[in-house]
Design an enzyme around this catalytic site. Structure first.
Site, short mmCIF file in Angstrom:
data_model
loop_
_atom_site.label_atom_id
_atom_site.label_comp_id
_atom_site.label_asym_id
_atom_site.label_seq_id
_atom_site.Cartn_x
_atom_site.Cartn_y
_atom_site.Cartn_z
CE LYS A 253 20.88 -81.08 41.74
NZ LYS A 253 22.08 -81.79 42.34
CE1 TYR B 4 14.15 -65.04 11.76
CE2 TYR B 4 13.71 -66.22 13.61
CZ TYR B 4 13.73 -65.06 13.00
OH TYR B 4 13.37 -64.11 13.98
C1 LIG Z 1 21.66 -83.19 42.42
C2 LIG Z 1 22.20 -84.20 43.22
C3 LIG Z 1 21.47 -85.16 43.67
C4 LIG Z 1 20.43 -85.84 42.93
O1 LIG Z 1 20.92 -86.80 41.82
P1 LIG Z 1 19.94 -87.36 40.96
O2 LIG Z 1 20.84 -88.09 39.88
O3 LIG Z 1 18.86 -86.67 40.34
O4 LIG Z 1 19.19 -88.24 41.77
C5 LIG Z 1 22.03 -86.12 45.07
N1 LIG Z 1 23.19 -85.46 45.41
C6 LIG Z 1 23.85 -84.37 45.14
C7 LIG Z 1 24.98 -83.84 45.90
C8 LIG Z 1 23.19 -83.76 44.00
O5 LIG Z 1 24.05 -82.53 43.57
#
Ligand SMILES: *Cc1c(COP(=O)(O)O)cnc(C)c1O
Length: 383
Positions: free
Chosen positions: A45, A276
């Site tokens: 993601k 700035y």
């Molecule tokens: C983002 C997410 C993960 C991954 O988590 P990490 O700490 O980056 O390994 C796993 N499960 C769910 C449901 C998530 O939203």
């Protein structure tokens, strides 16, 4: 150099170097902690945590990951345009305000979806009725995370609904940990207990075609009892522990190094303020290097006068305010610096003064946020 069509808005000179070997090493290292046959779900993601979704998905084909996980259907569709053989789990629950063609697309592409309400099941079964399509569904059981999971009783009745629905199939039951990254794991153990109680009461583990999953990166590393059928790893696949660990059982290698060119050398007399707000006034005659990168590229404004970048082997300070797409470095003590030279903005070493942990500390945040801020318009170069 690749030529970019103008409409992509890619900046060829801002370069995120992506190291395939590091990524493949990390997947292997995380897998080595799991029992044989445990599925590996690569969480991609947020543009693969800022690393570039298409680039990371492509490299991961070599790792033979079992699943991808994303937040939204848009990302899943993007993945399906690159690779079809690996299923994608969409973590955002289906909701009745979604365009119906997304449900059809999800079923046709074999995406795995999350449901959190019986309305969502009515919604998808209305859309798919008579089509012969069967959508794979996962139910997120609340065990203590307090986000989008559903209470055990509701989850149990939702599962019964899914079992009666001819256009849906229960493909997974999962939960998510709130504190697996912390030193004190007592809350995570309680969550695990809650989740196991749910699995037992509903005889989930007797169902061979239902994937049980719970572990994020931290739990994959620290709580083997939470691996179940599949682990879902994000941050550690990209080379970081959720938070710095004193004695990690595996060694991870950061996957990305962000670089930018020097575009101008400026000679500033002592006392001449910089950028700035005049927040930096040099006490000596100063040589400054202009870098065409700023907070709009993901380099936080709070790094002004605080962070450092790597020029050759030297770490030099960012001086004055970080602007939207420009900043200055004090390179007075670096010999022979010239326009065109590349500097390291975000290093791929854990302990580097311009590494992700150091930047996260400066910004008062976690390494995830530093990484995901690296803008999509930065040129990803895969090695
Ligand atoms: C983002 C997410 C993960 C991954 O988590 P990490 O700490 O980056 O390994 C796993 N499960 C769910 C449901 C998530 O939203």
């Amino acid at each position: 150099m690749k030529v970019y069509p103008a409409e992509t808005l890619i900046r060829p000179d801002l370069q995120a170097h992506i190291f395939s070997e590091a990524l493949l090493h990390n997947v292997q290292a995380l897998r080595s902690l799991c029992a044989e046959g445990t599925y590996f779900c690569a969480v991609v993601k947020a543009n693969a945590y800022g690393h570039g979704l298409p680039e990371i998905v492509n490299i991961l084909r070599q790792a033979e990951v079992d699943f991808f996980a994303v937040a939204s259907i848009y990302e899943a569709i993007h993945i399906a345009s690159i690779v079809q053989e690996i299923p994608t789990l969409i973590l955002e629950p289906i909701h009745p305000a979604q365009p119906p063609d997304q449900i059809v697309a999800a079923a046709r592409n074999g995406f795995h979806c999350v449901v959190a309400t019986s309305e969502a099941i009515d919604f998808l079964s209305d859309i798919l009725a008579g089509s012969g399509d069967v959508l794979d569904l996962h139910v997120n059981v609340e065990s203590g995370m307090g986000r989008c999971g559903i209470d055990p009783e509701q989850a149990a009745s939702l599962i019964r609904r899914i079992d009666r629905c001819s256009n849906a199939r229960l493909a997974g039951v999962y939960t998510h940990f709130a504190t697996a990254d912390e030193d004190d794991l007592s809350y995570a153990w309680q969550q695990l207990e809650q989740f196991e109680r749910f699995l037992d009461q509903n005889r989930i583990r007797h169902r061979e075609d239902v994937l049980v999953h719970a572990a994020n990166s931290a739990a994959t590393i620290k709580i083997p009892q939470a691996h179940f059928d599949m682990v879902r790893c994000g941050i550690s696949m990209y080379g970081y522990y959720s938070r710095r660990m004193a004695h990690p059982p595996i060694s991870l290698q950061p996957v990305m190094r962000l670089q930018a060119p020097v575009v101008q050398i400026k000679h500033l007399p002592a006392g001449h303020s910089v950028s700035y707000g005049r927040s930096f006034v040099p006490f000596r005659d100063t040589i400054a290097a202009l870098i065409p990168l700023g907070y709009a590229d993901g380099y936080w404004r709070c790094f002004s006068n605080r962070a450092r970048m790597k020029v050759g082997n030297a770490f030099v300070p960012v001086i004055g305010r970080v602007c939207m797409d420009q900043l200055l470095l004090d390179v007075t003590d670096v010999p022979d610096i010239a326009p065109g030279q590349m500097v390291t903005v975000i290093d791929n070493e854990h302990d580097s003064p311009c590494g992700v942990y150091a930047l996260a500390d400066l910004a008062g945040t976690i390494c995830y946020e530093i990484l995901t801020c690296v803008h999509a318009h930065i040129n990803r170069i895969v090695h």
